[in-house]
Scaffold this motif. Structure first.
Motif, PDB file in Angstrom:
ATOM      1  N   ASP A  65       0.823  -1.207   0.000  1.00 41.91           N
ATOM      2  CA  ASP A  65       0.000   0.000   0.000  1.00 41.91           C
ATOM      3  C   ASP A  65       0.859   1.260   0.000  1.00 41.91           C
ATOM      4  OD1 ASP A  65      -2.272  -1.577  -0.002  1.00 41.91           O
ATOM      5  OD2 ASP A  65      -2.634  -1.354   2.165  1.00 41.91           O
ATOM      6  N   ALA A  66       1.911   1.263   0.813  1.00 36.82           N
ATOM      7  CA  ALA A  66       2.798   2.428   0.878  1.00 36.82           C
ATOM      8  C   ALA A  66       3.483   2.668  -0.462  1.00 36.82           C
ATOM      9  CB  ALA A  66       3.830   2.244   1.986  1.00 36.82           C
ATOM     10  N   ALA A  68       2.283   1.792  -3.434  1.00 43.05           N
ATOM     11  CA  ALA A  68       1.240   2.242  -4.366  1.00 43.05           C
ATOM     12  C   ALA A  68       0.901   3.716  -4.157  1.00 43.05           C
ATOM     13  CB  ALA A  68      -0.010   1.390  -4.203  1.00 43.05           C
ATOM     14  N   LYS A  69       0.949   4.177  -2.904  1.00 43.25           N
ATOM     15  CA  LYS A  69       0.630   5.567  -2.588  1.00 43.25           C
ATOM     16  C   LYS A  69       1.822   6.496  -2.785  1.00 43.25           C
ATOM     17  CE  LYS A  69      -2.761   4.286   0.912  1.00 43.25           C
ATOM     18  NZ  LYS A  69      -3.029   4.245   2.354  1.00 43.25           N
ATOM     19  N   GLU A  71       4.410   6.564  -0.849  1.00 43.79           N
ATOM     20  CA  GLU A  71       4.924   6.921   0.477  1.00 43.79           C
ATOM     21  C   GLU A  71       6.256   6.245   0.782  1.00 43.79           C
ATOM     22  OE1 GLU A  71       1.732   5.656   2.973  1.00 43.79           O
ATOM     23  OE2 GLU A  71       0.460   7.357   2.443  1.00 43.79           O
TER      24      GLU A  71
END
Length: 91
Positions: A65-66, A68-69, A71
Motif C-alpha cells: 500500500d505504501a 502504491a501511494k 509513500e
C-alpha cells in the motif's frame, strides 16, 4: 581455511576451501556439542521462531500500500545492484 563473509541480510557465511586438511573437514562436519546453558537459553527463542509465519502478510500488505501511494521510495536500479551483489555478480 575458513572465510567468513557477511551477506546483505546480516547472516554470516562460512566457506571451507577444498584444499583443507582432512582433519579440518571432519571437524567441520562433526556436530557441535552445545553447552547445557546455551541450549536452555536458545530453546525458547528457537521455538518462538518456529511458530512465526514464514511470511508476515500484514507487513507485506502495508508495504504494498505504501509503495502504491508513493509513500515508500523505490529505486529499481538500487534493488538490481543489491540483488547482483547478493548473488556474487558484482560489476
Amino acid at each position: 581455511m575458513r572465510i567468513s563473509t557477511g551477506s546483505p541480510d546480516g547472516m554470516a557465511v562460512q566457506r571451507v576451501a577444498e584444499s583443507a586438511p582432512a582433519e579440518a573437514a571432519e571437524a567441520v562436519a562433526a556436530p557441535a556439542v552445545q553447552a547445557p546453558l546455551q541450549s536452555a537459553v536458545m530453546q525458547p527463542a528457537l521455538q518462538a521462531m518456529r511458530e512465526m509465519p514464514e511470511i508476515d502478510q500484514e507487513k507485506v500488505d502495508q508495504l504494498r500500500d505504501a509503495l502504491a501511494k508513493g509513500e515508500l521510495p523505490f529505486d529499481p536500479a538500487k534493488l538490481a545492484g543489491l540483488i547482483q551483489r547478493f548473488h556474487g555478480s558484482e560489476k
